[in-house]
Design a protein around this motif. Structure first.
Motif, PDB file in Angstrom:
ATOM      1  N   HIS A  64       0.837  -1.191   0.000  1.00 49.56           N
ATOM      2  CA  HIS A  64       0.000   0.000   0.000  1.00 49.56           C
ATOM      3  C   HIS A  64       0.875   1.246   0.000  1.00 49.56           C
ATOM      4  N   ARG A  65       0.299   2.365  -0.403  1.00 52.71           N
ATOM      5  CA  ARG A  65       1.042   3.619  -0.425  1.00 52.71           C
ATOM      6  C   ARG A  65       0.192   4.694   0.245  1.00 52.71           C
ATOM      7  N   ASP A  66       0.680   5.232   1.328  1.00 50.70           N
ATOM      8  CA  ASP A  66       0.045   6.331   2.033  1.00 50.70           C
ATOM      9  C   ASP A  66       1.186   7.159   2.612  1.00 50.70           C
ATOM     10  N   ARG A  68       1.574  10.074   3.902  1.00 45.50           N
ATOM     11  CA  ARG A  68       1.453  10.773   5.184  1.00 45.50           C
ATOM     12  C   ARG A  68       1.619   9.812   6.359  1.00 45.50           C
ATOM     13  N   ARG A  69       0.924   8.678   6.306  1.00 43.76           N
ATOM     14  CA  ARG A  69       1.073   7.702   7.385  1.00 43.76           C
ATOM     15  C   ARG A  69       2.492   7.160   7.443  1.00 43.76           C
ATOM     16  N   GLU A  70       3.061   6.848   6.286  1.00 43.32           N
ATOM     17  CA  GLU A  70       4.426   6.319   6.268  1.00 43.32           C
ATOM     18  C   GLU A  70       5.396   7.288   6.917  1.00 43.32           C
ATOM     19  N   ALA A  89       4.185  13.620   1.717  1.00 40.43           N
ATOM     20  CA  ALA A  89       3.353  13.647   2.922  1.00 40.43           C
ATOM     21  C   ALA A  89       2.938  15.074   3.271  1.00 40.43           C
ATOM     22  N   ALA A  92       0.163  16.025   1.024  1.00 42.09           N
ATOM     23  CA  ALA A  92      -1.071  15.343   1.445  1.00 42.09           C
ATOM     24  C   ALA A  92      -1.666  16.023   2.675  1.00 42.09           C
TER      25      ALA A  92
END
Length: 167
Positions: A64-66, A68-70, A89, A92
């Motif tokens: 998965h690609r997120d 901001r969370r990463e 991020a 975002a």
């Protein structure tokens, strides 16, 4: 073979990751942030660092690609996120009007050579937080140090939209 979801569920939930599916279709699932926070609050600082390192690794393996969370999970794990991840991020965070996070992430990227995009996102965030003088100083500093006509045009547009149109 079917993977049993209940085995190690509490451990996975501590990491903010659940597991679903069977066999080759098994996958990591991010659980609700409030549940993850409630469980995380019960663990100590060293365990929390290890927890977030495990979350980062599990999320990376999930495909998965997120951004901001990463980035936030990397920071919580005591790791400095890559510059490009910080910029993505920050963009975002700005898109959902979380300007404090946008400024923080963009400043981290800028300090590590993030370039024009990081500086513009940081200045836009500063302006949105009401720090127009700091935003103006940031954009003016970048404008003076940039010789590329395309970058200068982008900066002038940012200055006009970020600073001049604010109440």
């Amino acid at each position: 073979a079917r993977r049993d979801f209940t085995v190690g569920a509490e451990h996975r939930h501590r990491r903010g990751v659940g597991q679903g599916g069977q066999g080759r279709e098994a996958r990591a699932l991010v659980i609700h942030p409030l549940l993850a926070a409630a469980i995380r609050d019960r663990i100590g600082p060293i365990a929390r660092l290890n927890h977030f390192r495990a979350v980062c690794d599990a999320f990376a393996e999930s495909g998965h690609r997120d951004a901001r969370r990463e980035a936030e999970w990397n920071l919580a794990a005591g790791r400095e996120p890559p510059v490009e991840l910080c910029i993505e991020a920050a963009a975002a965070a700005r898109a959902v009007r979380d300007f404090e996070a946008a400024v923080d992430l963009a400043a981290r990227a800028r300090l590590r050579g993030g370039g024009l995009r990081a500086q513009v996102i940081e200045a836009e965030g500063l302006s949105s937080l009401g720090h127009t003088e700091a935003a103006s100083a940031r954009l003016t500093e970048v404008l003076r140090s940039t010789d590329n006509p395309t970058d200068r045009a982008h900066l002038v547009l940012s200055i006009v939209t970020t600073l001049s149109l604010r109440p």
